[in-house]
Design a protein around this motif. Structure first.
Motif, PDB file in Angstrom:
ATOM      1  N   VAL A   1       3.016  10.620   9.279  1.00 29.03           N
ATOM      2  CA  VAL A   1       3.519  10.373   7.928  1.00 29.03           C
ATOM      3  C   VAL A   1       2.652   9.340   7.213  1.00 29.03           C
ATOM      4  N   LEU A   2       2.214   8.341   7.961  1.00 29.33           N
ATOM      5  CA  LEU A   2       1.414   7.288   7.346  1.00 29.33           C
ATOM      6  C   LEU A   2      -0.017   7.759   7.081  1.00 29.33           C
ATOM      7  N   LEU A   3      -0.570   8.482   8.043  1.00 28.81           N
ATOM      8  CA  LEU A   3      -2.004   8.736   8.020  1.00 28.81           C
ATOM      9  C   LEU A   3      -2.401   9.993   7.236  1.00 28.81           C
ATOM     10  N   VAL A   4      -1.691  11.098   7.465  1.00 27.80           N
ATOM     11  CA  VAL A   4      -2.143  12.358   6.874  1.00 27.80           C
ATOM     12  C   VAL A   4      -2.167  12.315   5.335  1.00 27.80           C
ATOM     13  N   PRO A   5      -1.050  11.924   4.693  1.00 27.28           N
ATOM     14  CA  PRO A   5      -1.116  11.884   3.214  1.00 27.28           C
ATOM     15  C   PRO A   5      -2.165  10.891   2.721  1.00 27.28           C
ATOM     16  N   THR A   6      -2.249   9.737   3.381  1.00 32.85           N
ATOM     17  CA  THR A   6      -3.225   8.727   2.967  1.00 32.85           C
ATOM     18  C   THR A   6      -4.642   9.279   3.044  1.00 32.85           C
ATOM     19  N   MET A   7      -4.952   9.937   4.158  1.00 30.70           N
ATOM     20  CA  MET A   7      -6.319  10.419   4.339  1.00 30.70           C
ATOM     21  C   MET A   7      -6.642  11.551   3.373  1.00 30.70           C
ATOM     22  N   VAL A   8      -5.682  12.454   3.170  1.00 23.44           N
ATOM     23  CA  VAL A   8      -5.907  13.547   2.227  1.00 23.44           C
ATOM     24  C   VAL A   8      -6.099  12.971   0.828  1.00 23.44           C
ATOM     25  N   TRP A   9      -5.217  12.033   0.483  1.00 25.28           N
ATOM     26  CA  TRP A   9      -5.287  11.396  -0.832  1.00 25.28           C
ATOM     27  C   TRP A   9      -6.648  10.724  -1.039  1.00 25.28           C
ATOM     28  N   THR A  10      -7.114  10.046   0.000  1.00 23.40           N
ATOM     29  CA  THR A  10      -8.399   9.361  -0.094  1.00 23.40           C
ATOM     30  C   THR A  10      -9.518  10.347  -0.383  1.00 23.40           C
TER      31      THR A  10
ATOM     32  N   VAL B   1     -10.391   2.656   4.090  1.00 19.98           N
ATOM     33  CA  VAL B   1      -9.363   3.200   4.975  1.00 19.98           C
ATOM     34  C   VAL B   1      -9.904   3.349   6.393  1.00 19.98           C
ATOM     35  N   GLU B   2     -11.143   3.834   6.481  1.00 19.89           N
ATOM     36  CA  GLU B   2     -11.748   3.984   7.804  1.00 19.89           C
ATOM     37  C   GLU B   2     -11.846   2.634   8.507  1.00 19.89           C
ATOM     38  N   PHE B   3     -12.306   1.637   7.756  1.00 18.96           N
ATOM     39  CA  PHE B   3     -12.451   0.307   8.337  1.00 18.96           C
ATOM     40  C   PHE B   3     -11.108  -0.205   8.858  1.00 18.96           C
ATOM     41  N   LEU B   4     -10.063  -0.061   8.037  1.00 17.56           N
ATOM     42  CA  LEU B   4      -8.748  -0.556   8.444  1.00 17.56           C
ATOM     43  C   LEU B   4      -8.239   0.199   9.671  1.00 17.56           C
ATOM     44  N   CYS B   5      -8.519   1.503   9.709  1.00 25.10           N
ATOM     45  CA  CYS B   5      -8.049   2.289  10.841  1.00 25.10           C
ATOM     46  C   CYS B   5      -8.774   1.923  12.131  1.00 25.10           C
ATOM     47  N   LEU B   6     -10.053   1.561  12.011  1.00 28.59           N
ATOM     48  CA  LEU B   6     -10.809   1.239  13.219  1.00 28.59           C
ATOM     49  C   LEU B   6     -10.661  -0.230  13.609  1.00 28.59           C
TER      50      LEU B   6
ATOM     51  N   ASN C   1      -3.951   6.752  -8.644  1.00 20.38           N
ATOM     52  CA  ASN C   1      -4.731   7.130  -7.472  1.00 20.38           C
ATOM     53  C   ASN C   1      -4.701   6.041  -6.401  1.00 20.38           C
ATOM     54  N   TYR C   2      -4.932   4.806  -6.848  1.00 20.89           N
ATOM     55  CA  TYR C   2      -4.941   3.713  -5.876  1.00 20.89           C
ATOM     56  C   TYR C   2      -3.545   3.454  -5.344  1.00 20.89           C
ATOM     57  N   ALA C   3      -2.534   3.653  -6.194  1.00 23.40           N
ATOM     58  CA  ALA C   3      -1.156   3.431  -5.761  1.00 23.40           C
ATOM     59  C   ALA C   3      -0.789   4.353  -4.604  1.00 23.40           C
ATOM     60  N   GLY C   4      -1.420   5.513  -4.562  1.00 25.11           N
ATOM     61  CA  GLY C   4      -1.150   6.441  -3.469  1.00 25.11           C
ATOM     62  C   GLY C   4      -1.495   5.867  -2.114  1.00 25.11           C
ATOM     63  N   LEU C   5      -2.391   4.886  -2.111  1.00 25.37           N
ATOM     64  CA  LEU C   5      -2.805   4.285  -0.843  1.00 25.37           C
ATOM     65  C   LEU C   5      -1.953   3.067  -0.480  1.00 25.37           C
ATOM     66  N   LEU C   6      -1.034   2.715  -1.399  1.00 27.03           N
ATOM     67  CA  LEU C   6      -0.260   1.502  -1.225  1.00 27.03           C
ATOM     68  C   LEU C   6       0.544   1.443   0.077  1.00 27.03           C
ATOM     69  N   PRO C   7       1.311   2.514   0.395  1.00 25.26           N
ATOM     70  CA  PRO C   7       2.113   2.432   1.627  1.00 25.26           C
ATOM     71  C   PRO C   7       1.253   2.130   2.849  1.00 25.26           C
ATOM     72  N   PHE C   8       0.124   2.813   2.926  1.00 26.47           N
ATOM     73  CA  PHE C   8      -0.754   2.601   4.075  1.00 26.47           C
ATOM     74  C   PHE C   8      -1.249   1.163   4.134  1.00 26.47           C
TER      75      PHE C   8
ATOM     76  N   VAL D   1      -0.525  -1.666   7.068  1.00 24.16           N
ATOM     77  CA  VAL D   1      -1.592  -2.314   7.828  1.00 24.16           C
ATOM     78  C   VAL D   1      -1.573  -3.823   7.576  1.00 24.16           C
ATOM     79  N   LEU D   2      -1.229  -4.189   6.348  1.00 29.31           N
ATOM     80  CA  LEU D   2      -1.174  -5.609   6.022  1.00 29.31           C
ATOM     81  C   LEU D   2      -0.123  -6.323   6.873  1.00 29.31           C
ATOM     82  N   ILE D   3       1.054  -5.709   6.966  1.00 28.67           N
ATOM     83  CA  ILE D   3       2.154  -6.368   7.685  1.00 28.67           C
ATOM     84  C   ILE D   3       1.908  -6.394   9.189  1.00 28.67           C
TER      85      ILE D   3
END
Lengths: 296, 307
Positions: free
Chosen positions: A103-112, A123-128, B32-39, B43-45
């Motif tokens: 849920v966290l990764l798939v939408p984020t990665m597609v969106w990116t 995103v890659e940096f944070l994931c690694l 667009n950037y807001a879409g990355l907010l949850p992620f 990661v921040l927390i």
């Protein structure tokens, strides 16, 4: 000439033969021989080293009375309530972690990929990043949070299932690589542009267009996640949660035979899972496996 | 590492224009950037905040004031220094052993059919065994070379040698156990690089009269060197960060950095030293980050030859 020749030499013996170099013929006969000896030697020594402790586990866990063989240790696994708790906890955490990770990764990665390609590196940096932060360090920093959750969130905060939150972080690097390699193998941007221009909503685009195309990556990310969660010890032991590994360790002091039996079963389970993946999602498992690290 | 999926198509106005409006551009960009907010929030927390807690804690007194005492303790207490030295020694030795044996195994496996059963078995096995650290691995070695292990029983019944029942708990014993998960990791990391060696390069070398030695000395070796070095560094951090295996074998004692951190967490800490564990953790972060940074640099170089 006995120097190991490597895969290139091996390929030359088959493909290179078409080139028909007469003087090379006599060498070609010797080359594979030296190579074959070296290869056999390597396989026997290194695979031997890897297999002997596995055999040791089987041998140890099947010891019966007076030198006989018995499966009593395996039958006894479920007679320990702690063990049942540990297995249940770990399996539940594994399922929750898979769901949370996806849920966290798939939408984020597609969106990116589709909307903010310039954030891809971030995103890659944070994931690694978890690869550079050892689990033991993470646990030092997260302990205050868990302490707070345990005190203020009642039964939910004190449940071992809260380990899911931190396990999702631990599996990020492996899951990211697995899903990323799948996403790279399809034209995600065009696919979603097509879906969107035909009127599909974002959830629908991701679930019905992108996800079916990256099944392989999702599958291997999930399997790696399960393997990692079932093997996780560092964080659960230091936060005093009874997961599978913690129980195996504690039981080891009382009944090492059963502990070894459980360990071997868990190992076999992981092996079968990964083998199935490499059979049915060719390339996915090995590609994802490149990220494999930190075995604790 | 070229970006495969970010050609201009992604910025095509096709989707955006559906929303219409002239000032929708900025709004869309923010969206667009807001879409990355949850992620990012997650990661921040759960990743950035803990790391910050460790880092800041290392410079804090128990009441929250700034201090360098924790770092001072880190650099002066003999048992801390010993722990770092032992951890680094163990990691270097097992990284080299793992890289050499794992590299050889990868080479030996490579010859087979890429989709062959044997190769897939080895890859799946390596995938499992590389994760097979920790408690289960410790028990595997107890069952094999522990006091009641079958190898020890065979040795003691067949020869007059008596095996020191405590050898597994020594640094040498740990090195043997650690190498066990280093080898499969090396196979996983190094196999793709070996796979990248192309037939044409061997043919070119051979057509110029080069034998096996010449090929590995002038072509294969230099091409693989960055990957090999990178893998070596990865194996180093892998061993350096490992806790579970050591903890399961050495249940009492704080001989490695990771064990020392756990000791600090679990023991009743001396007043004023609550944050010494965080200083230790920060020390680990620094070492691992430096190694990973070098790894990233080498990786960039190694990928030059990748397709």
């Amino acid at each position: 000439m006995t120097t190991p020749q490597g895969p290139i030499g091996a390929a030359a013996a088959e493909g290179g033969a078409l080139l028909a170099r007469p003087p090379a013929n006599s060498r070609k006969l010797r080359r594979p021989l030296g190579q074959r000896i070296a290869r056999t030697l390597v396989l026997v020594i290194v695979l031997g080293y890897l297999i002997v402790p596995l055999y040791g586990m089987v041998e140890f866990s099947t010891r019966g009375d007076y030198g006989s063989r018995s499966l009593a240790s395996y039958a006894a696994i479920f007679s320990y309530p702690d063990m049942i708790t540990g297995i249940t906890n770990s399996l539940e955490i594994a399922v929750l972690t898979v769901v949370g990770m996806l849920v966290l990764l798939v939408p984020t990665m597609v969106w990116t990929v589709v909307r903010v390609p310039r954030m891809r590196r971030v995103v890659e940096f944070l994931c690694l990043l978890p690869l550079a932060i050892p689990a033991i360090v993470l646990v030092v920093g997260i302990a205050p949070l868990y302490q707070w959750m345990g005190q203020h969130l009642g039964a939910v905060g004190a449940s071992p299932l809260t380990l899911t939150l931190i396990d999702i972080i631990l599996v990020l690097p492996y899951s990211y690589r697995a899903i990323d390699s799948s996403l790279r193998s399809i034209d995600t941007a065009t696919l979603s542009d097509a879906a969107r221009s035909l009127g599909a909503s974002w959830p629908r685009t991701i679930l019905q267009v992108i996800v079916p195309n990256i099944r392989g990556g999702i599958l291997s990310a999930s399997v790696l996640t399960i393997a990692l969660v079932l093997g996780e010890y560092t964080i659960s032991s230091l936060l005093s949660f009874n997961t599978l590994q913690v129980v195996i360790f504690l039981l080891g002091k009382r009944d090492p035979y059963v502990s070894v039996a459980v360990s071997f079963s868990a190992l076999l389970f992981g092996f079968v899972l990964l083998f199935v993946i490499s059979r049915f999602a060719p390339g996915a498992a090995s590609r994802a496996g490149r990220a494999v690290e930190e075995p604790s | 590492m070229t970006d495969l999926v970010s050609p201009p198509t992604t910025t095509s106005p096709g989707v955006g224009s559906a929303h219409g409006g002239a000032d929708s551009g900025r709004a869309r960009r923010i969206g667009n950037y807001a879409g990355l907010l949850p992620f990012h929030a997650y990661v921040l927390i759960f990743l950035v905040a803990p790391t910050l807690i460790v880092t800041l804690g290392a410079f804090s007194t128990s009441s929250g004031g700034f201090t360098l005492d924790n770092l001072d303790t880190l650099l002066t207490r003999q048992d801390f220094i010993d722990a770092f030295v032992a951890s680094i020694e163990l990691s270097v030795v097992t990284a080299i052993a793992g890289a050499v044996f794992g590299g050889l195994l990868a080479w030996a496996v490579l010859r087979g059919d890429p989709n062959g059963l044997f190769r897939q078995l080895v890859i799946a096995g390596a995938g499992v065994l590389a994760q097979f650290g920790g408690v289960m691995l410790a028990f595997a070695f107890f069952a094999t070379v522990g006091p009641r292990g079958f190898v020890v029983q065979i040795i003691e019944s067949a020869t007059p040698i008596s095996v020191d029942p405590l050898w597994l708990y020594s640094l040498t014993g740990l090195a043997v156990v650690y190498t066990y998960f280093q080898i499969p990791l090396m196979v996983i990391v190094f196999l793709p690089s070996l796979d990248g060696l192309r037939q044409e390069w061997y043919d070119a070398s051979a057509s110029l009269g080069g034998g096996a030695w010449a090929f590995w000395r002038y072509v294969g070796g230099p091409i693989l060197a960055p990957s090999f070095l990178g893998a070596l560094l990865l194996l180093f951090t892998n061993a350096f960060s490992a806790y579970a295996t050591a903890a399961a074998i050495i249940s009492q004692g704080c001989t490695l950095v990771t064990l020392q951190i756990a000791c600090q967490m679990q023991s009743e800490v001396v007043l004023g030293q609550e944050n010494v564990g965080k200083a230790l953790a920060l020390g680990m972060i620094v070492i691992v980050s430096v190694v990973m940074a070098i790894y990233a640099l080498i990786q960039r170089r190694a990928s030059r030859w990748a397709k």
